[in-house]
Design a protein around this motif. Structure first.
Motif, mmCIF file in Angstrom:
data_model
loop_
_atom_site.group_PDB
_atom_site.id
_atom_site.type_symbol
_atom_site.label_atom_id
_atom_site.label_comp_id
_atom_site.label_asym_id
_atom_site.label_seq_id
_atom_site.Cartn_x
_atom_site.Cartn_y
_atom_site.Cartn_z
ATOM 1 N N VAL A 170 0.841 -1.205 0.000
ATOM 2 C CA VAL A 170 0.000 0.000 0.000
ATOM 3 C C VAL A 170 0.876 1.254 0.000
ATOM 4 C CG1 VAL A 170 -1.708 1.308 1.319
ATOM 5 C CG2 VAL A 170 -1.944 -1.171 1.113
ATOM 6 N N TRP A 171 1.993 1.199 0.716
ATOM 7 C CA TRP A 171 2.900 2.361 0.718
ATOM 8 C C TRP A 171 3.411 2.645 -0.693
ATOM 9 C CZ3 TRP A 171 8.648 2.436 0.826
ATOM 10 C CH2 TRP A 171 9.146 3.746 0.971
ATOM 11 N N THR A 172 3.666 1.609 -1.473
ATOM 12 C CA THR A 172 4.114 1.832 -2.854
ATOM 13 C C THR A 172 3.008 2.470 -3.688
ATOM 14 O OG1 THR A 172 3.474 -0.388 -3.678
ATOM 15 C CG2 THR A 172 5.673 -0.137 -2.702
ATOM 16 N N TRP A 173 1.748 2.222 -3.345
ATOM 17 C CA TRP A 173 0.647 2.907 -4.035
ATOM 18 C C TRP A 173 0.727 4.411 -3.779
ATOM 19 C CZ3 TRP A 173 -4.112 -0.491 -2.233
ATOM 20 C CH2 TRP A 173 -3.905 -1.814 -2.630
ATOM 21 N N LEU B 38 1.315 7.602 -6.388
ATOM 22 C CA LEU B 38 0.513 8.822 -6.482
ATOM 23 C C LEU B 38 1.412 10.054 -6.594
ATOM 24 C CD1 LEU B 38 -2.345 8.228 -3.865
ATOM 25 C CD2 LEU B 38 -2.496 8.088 -6.345
ATOM 26 N N PHE B 39 2.578 9.997 -5.938
ATOM 27 C CA PHE B 39 3.525 11.102 -6.000
ATOM 28 C C PHE B 39 4.542 10.922 -7.124
ATOM 29 C CE2 PHE B 39 2.200 11.458 -1.488
ATOM 30 C CZ PHE B 39 1.839 12.792 -1.483
ATOM 31 N N LYS B 40 4.336 9.879 -7.958
ATOM 32 C CA LYS B 40 5.179 9.608 -9.128
ATOM 33 C C LYS B 40 6.651 9.460 -8.743
ATOM 34 C CE LYS B 40 2.038 12.054 -12.239
ATOM 35 N NZ LYS B 40 1.866 13.145 -13.216
ATOM 36 N N GLN B 41 6.891 8.641 -7.722
ATOM 37 C CA GLN B 41 8.254 8.378 -7.279
ATOM 38 C C GLN B 41 8.792 7.099 -7.914
ATOM 39 O OE1 GLN B 41 10.048 10.766 -5.362
ATOM 40 N NE2 GLN B 41 8.226 11.693 -6.258
ATOM 41 N N PRO B 42 10.103 7.017 -8.160
ATOM 42 C CA PRO B 42 10.673 5.937 -8.981
ATOM 43 C C PRO B 42 10.899 4.611 -8.257
ATOM 44 C CG PRO B 42 12.400 7.455 -8.307
ATOM 45 C CD PRO B 42 11.110 8.051 -7.831
ATOM 46 N N GLU C 49 10.964 -3.403 -4.614
ATOM 47 C CA GLU C 49 11.963 -2.722 -3.793
ATOM 48 C C GLU C 49 11.290 -1.896 -2.701
ATOM 49 O OE1 GLU C 49 15.636 -1.837 -2.356
ATOM 50 O OE2 GLU C 49 15.036 -3.329 -3.844
ATOM 51 N N GLY C 50 10.146 -1.289 -3.015
ATOM 52 C CA GLY C 50 9.423 -0.512 -2.018
ATOM 53 C C GLY C 50 8.953 -1.369 -0.852
ATOM 54 N N ILE C 51 8.445 -2.552 -1.158
ATOM 55 C CA ILE C 51 7.996 -3.466 -0.096
ATOM 56 C C ILE C 51 9.187 -3.889 0.757
ATOM 57 C CG2 ILE C 51 7.005 -5.741 0.380
ATOM 58 C CD1 ILE C 51 5.267 -5.371 -2.103
ATOM 59 N N ARG C 52 10.310 -4.180 0.114
ATOM 60 C CA ARG C 52 11.513 -4.578 0.862
ATOM 61 C C ARG C 52 11.970 -3.466 1.790
ATOM 62 N NH1 ARG C 52 14.634 -7.057 -4.330
ATOM 63 N NH2 ARG C 52 13.528 -9.042 -4.468
ATOM 64 N N VAL C 53 12.024 -2.252 1.258
ATOM 65 C CA VAL C 53 12.438 -1.113 2.082
ATOM 66 C C VAL C 53 11.487 -0.941 3.263
ATOM 67 C CG1 VAL C 53 12.614 1.411 2.134
ATOM 68 C CG2 VAL C 53 13.625 0.120 0.238
ATOM 69 N N VAL D 221 17.247 6.575 -4.943
ATOM 70 C CA VAL D 221 17.032 6.100 -6.319
ATOM 71 C C VAL D 221 16.594 7.243 -7.229
ATOM 72 C CG1 VAL D 221 16.500 3.746 -5.629
ATOM 73 C CG2 VAL D 221 14.645 5.417 -5.780
ATOM 74 N N GLY D 222 16.840 8.466 -6.771
ATOM 75 C CA GLY D 222 16.535 9.625 -7.609
ATOM 76 C C GLY D 222 15.181 10.247 -7.358
#
Length: 308
Positions: A65-68, A72-76, A81-85, A112-113
């Motif tokens: 859900v955090w990656t969702w 929304l903020f158009k982050q790369p 990787e988002g779930i792992r972090v 990651v920019g």
């Protein structure tokens, strides 16, 4: 001064993680002492294993859900990787200050920019949505008479007002101007950066996702009780409602890493001793299960990161 900071910066990360591991071990040790005298049969252990698996799945779901929100903020940062972090940094919430898990996620996105401002907003928006989801479930349980509480109508009205205020406050028409002002103050050298950080749609899907997260955590809570005492169907909504309110207060009360203490006291006060005679043991055991689930998910994610 900058040279000194540059030299010690690589060690700060290990210092933080050392502190996290220390306080995590201490917390586990304290909870083990509380549940050491509990008698659990073979069937109970199977049910507790199910509670552990459900809780692990809840944290994985929450990371998704955090990656969702990041999308929304158009982050790369990608989904995997988002779930792992998210899972790796999750246990850092048990460290003093209750902010290091946020810091880790912001650092990962900017690494990651991505935009540090957008990453900051994502980690601020997530607990707001979590709190709103837990409050909604708790209010529904209380409003339907499923959860008997000592809350008077004024408190319930304030809770409902808080829920409505948050859900309105995260609307893009309200949130975007606030984000632009914050970004301008942080990026005075690049005023155009403020315009890039914005929500284009209402975060409805993340909000619904957080409702699913709270329900999954509630199922783990129910299974923990079921391992210690029989549970009837009418008691299930009561446990969900009590869990939602207790988890909400554990989330929002400042100075309580991971909601330690606040969650337990609130759950004790909301549950009827006559209906739930195992409440003290079950709540303490659930806290231990929750910590183990977060630790297992973090270690598993860290190993996957190392192997890749």
């Amino acid at each position: 001064m900058k040279q000194i900071l540059a030299r010690i910066k690589p060690y700060i990360r290990w210092f933080i993680w050392g502190g996290v591991i220390f306080f995590l071990i201490k917390t586990v040790k304290d909870r083990l002492g509380e549940v050491a005298t509990i008698s659990i049969d073979h069937q109970g252990w199977l049910i507790l294993s199910g509670a552990l698996m459900i809780t692990i799945c809840a944290h994985i779901w929450s990371g998704w859900v955090w990656t969702w929100i990041l999308q929304l903020f158009k982050q790369p940062l990608g989904v995997k990787e988002g779930i792992r972090v998210y899972l790796i940094t999750n246990i850092a919430k048990y460290s003093p200050g209750n902010i290091w898990h946020f810091y880790g996620r912001i650092t990962a996105v900017s690494g990651v920019g991505g935009s540090k401002g957008a990453a900051t907003l994502s980690v601020l928006l997530e607990p707001l949505l979590m709190a709103s989801a837990a409050l909604l479930i708790g209010l529904i349980s209380s409003g339907l008479g499923v959860l008997e509480t000592d809350f008077n109508p004024i408190i319930v009205a304030l809770q409902l007002f808080s829920l409505v205020a948050v859900l309105i406050g995260i609307h893009p028409r309200i949130l975007n101007p606030l984000m632009h002002r914050l970004s301008k103050s942080k990026n005075k050298a690049d005023p155009t950066a403020a315009q890039l950080i914005k929500l284009e749609t209402y975060p409805l899907m993340p909000f619904l996702g957080e409702i699913g997260f709270v329900i999954l955590r509630g199922i783990g809570f129910i299974l923990t009780f079921l391992a210690l005492q029989p549970i009837s169907a009418p008691q299930i909504p009561q446990l969900i409602g009590a869990f939602s309110f207790a988890w909400l207060l554990g989330l929002v009360v400042p100075g309580a890493p991971g909601g330690l203490g606040v969650f337990e006291v609130t759950a004790y006060s909301l549950l009827d001793d006559a209906l739930f005679p195992a409440e003290i043991a079950a709540v303490a055991l659930y806290r231990l299960i929750s910590i183990l689930a977060e630790a297992i998910a973090a270690v598993g994610s860290f190993k996957k990161t190392k192997n890749q």
